[in-house]
Design a protein around this motif. Sequence first.
Motif, short mmCIF file in Angstrom:
data_model
loop_
_atom_site.label_atom_id
_atom_site.label_comp_id
_atom_site.label_asym_id
_atom_site.label_seq_id
_atom_site.Cartn_x
_atom_site.Cartn_y
_atom_site.Cartn_z
N LYS A 232 51.15 40.90 40.42
CA LYS A 232 50.44 41.59 39.34
C LYS A 232 49.77 40.57 38.41
O LYS A 232 48.63 40.77 37.96
CB LYS A 232 51.46 42.42 38.54
CG LYS A 232 50.84 43.39 37.56
CD LYS A 232 51.90 44.24 36.88
CE LYS A 232 51.26 45.19 35.89
NZ LYS A 232 52.18 45.63 34.84
N PHE A 233 50.47 39.51 38.13
CA PHE A 233 49.96 38.43 37.27
C PHE A 233 48.66 37.87 37.84
O PHE A 233 47.67 37.69 37.10
CB PHE A 233 51.04 37.34 37.21
CG PHE A 233 50.73 36.15 36.37
CD1 PHE A 233 50.54 36.26 35.00
CD2 PHE A 233 50.67 34.88 36.94
CE1 PHE A 233 50.29 35.14 34.22
CE2 PHE A 233 50.43 33.75 36.17
CZ PHE A 233 50.23 33.88 34.81
N GLY A 234 48.64 37.61 39.15
CA GLY A 234 47.45 37.05 39.78
C GLY A 234 46.29 38.03 39.84
O GLY A 234 45.14 37.67 39.60
N ILE A 235 46.62 39.28 40.13
CA ILE A 235 45.56 40.29 40.25
C ILE A 235 44.93 40.57 38.89
O ILE A 235 43.70 40.56 38.75
CB ILE A 235 46.13 41.60 40.86
CG1 ILE A 235 46.50 41.36 42.33
CG2 ILE A 235 45.10 42.73 40.74
CD1 ILE A 235 47.28 42.51 42.96
N GLU A 236 45.78 40.77 37.87
CA GLU A 236 45.24 41.06 36.54
C GLU A 236 44.53 39.85 35.95
O GLU A 236 43.66 40.01 35.09
CB GLU A 236 46.37 41.54 35.61
CG GLU A 236 46.92 42.88 36.06
CD GLU A 236 47.91 43.51 35.08
OE1 GLU A 236 48.37 42.81 34.17
OE2 GLU A 236 48.20 44.71 35.26
N GLY A 237 44.88 38.67 36.44
CA GLY A 237 44.21 37.45 35.98
C GLY A 237 42.91 37.19 36.75
O GLY A 237 42.27 36.19 36.53
N ARG A 238 42.57 38.12 37.64
CA ARG A 238 41.35 38.01 38.45
C ARG A 238 41.25 36.67 39.17
O ARG A 238 40.18 36.05 39.23
CB ARG A 238 40.10 38.22 37.57
CG ARG A 238 40.06 39.61 36.95
CD ARG A 238 38.93 39.73 35.94
NE ARG A 238 38.88 41.09 35.39
CZ ARG A 238 38.27 42.12 35.96
NH1 ARG A 238 37.63 41.96 37.11
NH2 ARG A 238 38.28 43.31 35.39
N LEU A 239 42.39 36.24 39.72
CA LEU A 239 42.38 35.02 40.52
C LEU A 239 41.69 35.29 41.85
O LEU A 239 41.59 36.44 42.29
CB LEU A 239 43.81 34.53 40.76
CG LEU A 239 44.64 34.17 39.52
CD1 LEU A 239 45.95 33.52 39.94
CD2 LEU A 239 43.86 33.27 38.58
N GLY A 240 41.28 34.21 42.49
CA GLY A 240 40.63 34.35 43.79
C GLY A 240 41.55 34.93 44.84
O GLY A 240 41.08 35.57 45.80
N GLY A 241 42.87 34.74 44.67
CA GLY A 241 43.78 35.29 45.68
C GLY A 241 45.22 35.38 45.21
O GLY A 241 45.60 34.78 44.19
N THR A 242 45.98 36.15 45.94
CA THR A 242 47.42 36.26 45.71
C THR A 242 48.11 36.20 47.06
O THR A 242 47.63 36.79 48.04
CB THR A 242 47.80 37.60 45.03
OG1 THR A 242 47.24 38.67 45.79
CG2 THR A 242 47.30 37.66 43.60
N LEU A 243 49.22 35.47 47.11
CA LEU A 243 49.97 35.32 48.36
C LEU A 243 51.42 35.71 48.12
O LEU A 243 52.08 35.15 47.25
CB LEU A 243 49.91 33.86 48.83
CG LEU A 243 50.77 33.50 50.06
CD1 LEU A 243 50.19 34.09 51.34
CD2 LEU A 243 50.93 31.98 50.19
N ALA A 244 51.89 36.67 48.87
CA ALA A 244 53.30 37.06 48.77
C ALA A 244 54.11 36.35 49.84
O ALA A 244 53.62 36.15 50.96
CB ALA A 244 53.43 38.57 48.94
N VAL A 245 55.34 35.94 49.47
CA VAL A 245 56.27 35.39 50.45
C VAL A 245 57.45 36.34 50.55
O VAL A 245 57.78 37.03 49.58
CB VAL A 245 56.75 33.97 50.06
CG1 VAL A 245 55.58 33.00 50.01
CG2 VAL A 245 57.49 34.00 48.71
#
Lengths: 306, 306
Positions: free
Chosen positions: B260-273
């Motif tokens: 959620k942090f990455g998405i709301e921060g409009r980062l280029g990507g998010t990776l789940a482990v």
Amino acid sequence: MTKPKYLTGNNAAINEFIDQFDVFLLDCDGVIWSGDHVFEGVPETLEFLRSKGKKIVFVTNNSTKSREEYLKKFTGLGIPSNVEEIFGSAYSSAIYISRILKLSPPKNKVFVIGEAGIEHELRSENIPFIGGTDPSFRRDFGPEDWRGIADGSHLDPEVGCVLAGLDFHINYLKLSHALQYLRRGAVFLATNVDSTFPMNHNFFPGAGSMSAPLTYMTGGQTPLALGKPSQAMMDAIEGKFQLDRARTCMVGDRLNTDIKFGIEGRLGGTLAVLTGVNKQADWEAEDAVAVPAFYVDKLSDLGAVA
Amino acid sequence: MTKPKYLTGNNAAINEFIDQFDVFLLDCDGVIWSGDHVFEGVPETLEFLRSKGKKIVFVTNNSTKSREEYLKKFTGLGIPSNVEEIFGSAYSSAIYISRILKLSPPKNKVFVIGEAGIEHELRSENIPFIGGTDPSFRRDFGPEDWRGIADGSHLDPEVGCVLAGLDFHINYLKLSHALQYLRRGAVFLATNVDSTFPMNHNFFPGAGSMSAPLTYMTGGQTPLALGKPSQAMMDAIEGKFQLDRARTCMVGDRLNTDIKFGIEGRLGGTLAVLTGVNKQADWEAEDAVAVPAFYVDKLSDLGAVA
């Protein structure tokens, strides 16, 4: 909403009001006293009501004192009373656990967050408990607690209920234990969920501030509260005193606990006094949480007709 | 919602993924380690990413440790790192207070609920504070505290902010002081509002359980949180590292914080482990709180192409 009837100085109205009821449920703080200061004329007013054959019950959310300890306070302040007239949220909780919840072995112990008042009342109903004022729970969290709590070896498998009341010794250890018991399915009770505790004309953390973090940690489990305005307390009072709700009046200073408690309990009446938290403007507000049926400036106005 | 791309075992996809980013923000617990157990291949994977010129930043909500203490943990676990790569919620809070809040005298002190990690980071930004690990706040509530707190004589008139983080020594005294400061208008901050704190494969009260009672007592005041998923933390990270959000990827195990942090921060990507809290079923659920753009079984799958 009908407008509350103002009784102060109107002898005919006061007499008519008193005649409507057999039982008066009285809040203490803000009605009888403020801290250790008894409001003038209150002992005489209580005697006057008793002399007219009225049953008096003191109904308080404070769980830190047992009924015996409350009686000592009453006596020390010059207010004649007896244990049978006192109904606190600690006692209400004990009654609920023993007579309604009826926990049975091997899951019949209560994990207590709270002070001695709760322990006394649990003992009076022969309910086994751990936690509370036990010094082994009044200590810093230690490195060995992570393992012992996580693997359950520090937990008591007989705990089937968490009861949270006002605890002046709240700590990380107690919160950690309570969280585990709730995660393992313990019933979640609170003596009351008052957000604050009035002392010295200011506000301190209330009993609800002990259960609030547990609600947050468990992702939203809320306790059944056994204090005002919860109707679980009204049911316990009715069960004990066999009162006729239509002939019973709740007297208090707070709309969101006392007056709401009386209205939701479908009592014959509610009386607000202006010696505590709420004022006339509060029930005249558009979003008033509850509106009393009657009000007086102070409790002793009822005795002024004597 | 687009389906997350699964990278494990797909060398071409992994290379393409890595090439998209200059900066990797990495959660620690559940990604790098679980407690004191480092996941196999992680140190090598971090070295591999660094060797390709990638910037690594460890982003953690745990406020009990300062960056220096975190570095000791990294070193002790055989993971080469340096203080500049570590960004915790205590540091994030200190940065926010000094650079954004900019409290000015005579109301520039912080009342701390929390451990030494917060104190270290406040000192690093020259922010005056009281509370925290001070032994005079790690004691039982005494009879004189009612008066001193109620009339303000025990309070510090210079406090303009309450900062609540995980405190293993939380008690009634600290909660009472914090309540008064909030009632007097102090800014309410939290290092983070995690409901629980994972230890020994179980759950303990988290930092949010320290601010939850204050929210309850104050009738609903909520703190500004400086940890994931709060964007106040992302702003602080961006300010410090001058990163290009489009070329930055957030890596984590939790949907409700990391992803959620990455998405709301409009980062280029998010990776789940999948080595931590959440699993594939969690983002495939209809009410999924956040869906990652990519996922791997474990962080070291990224290094398998080396």
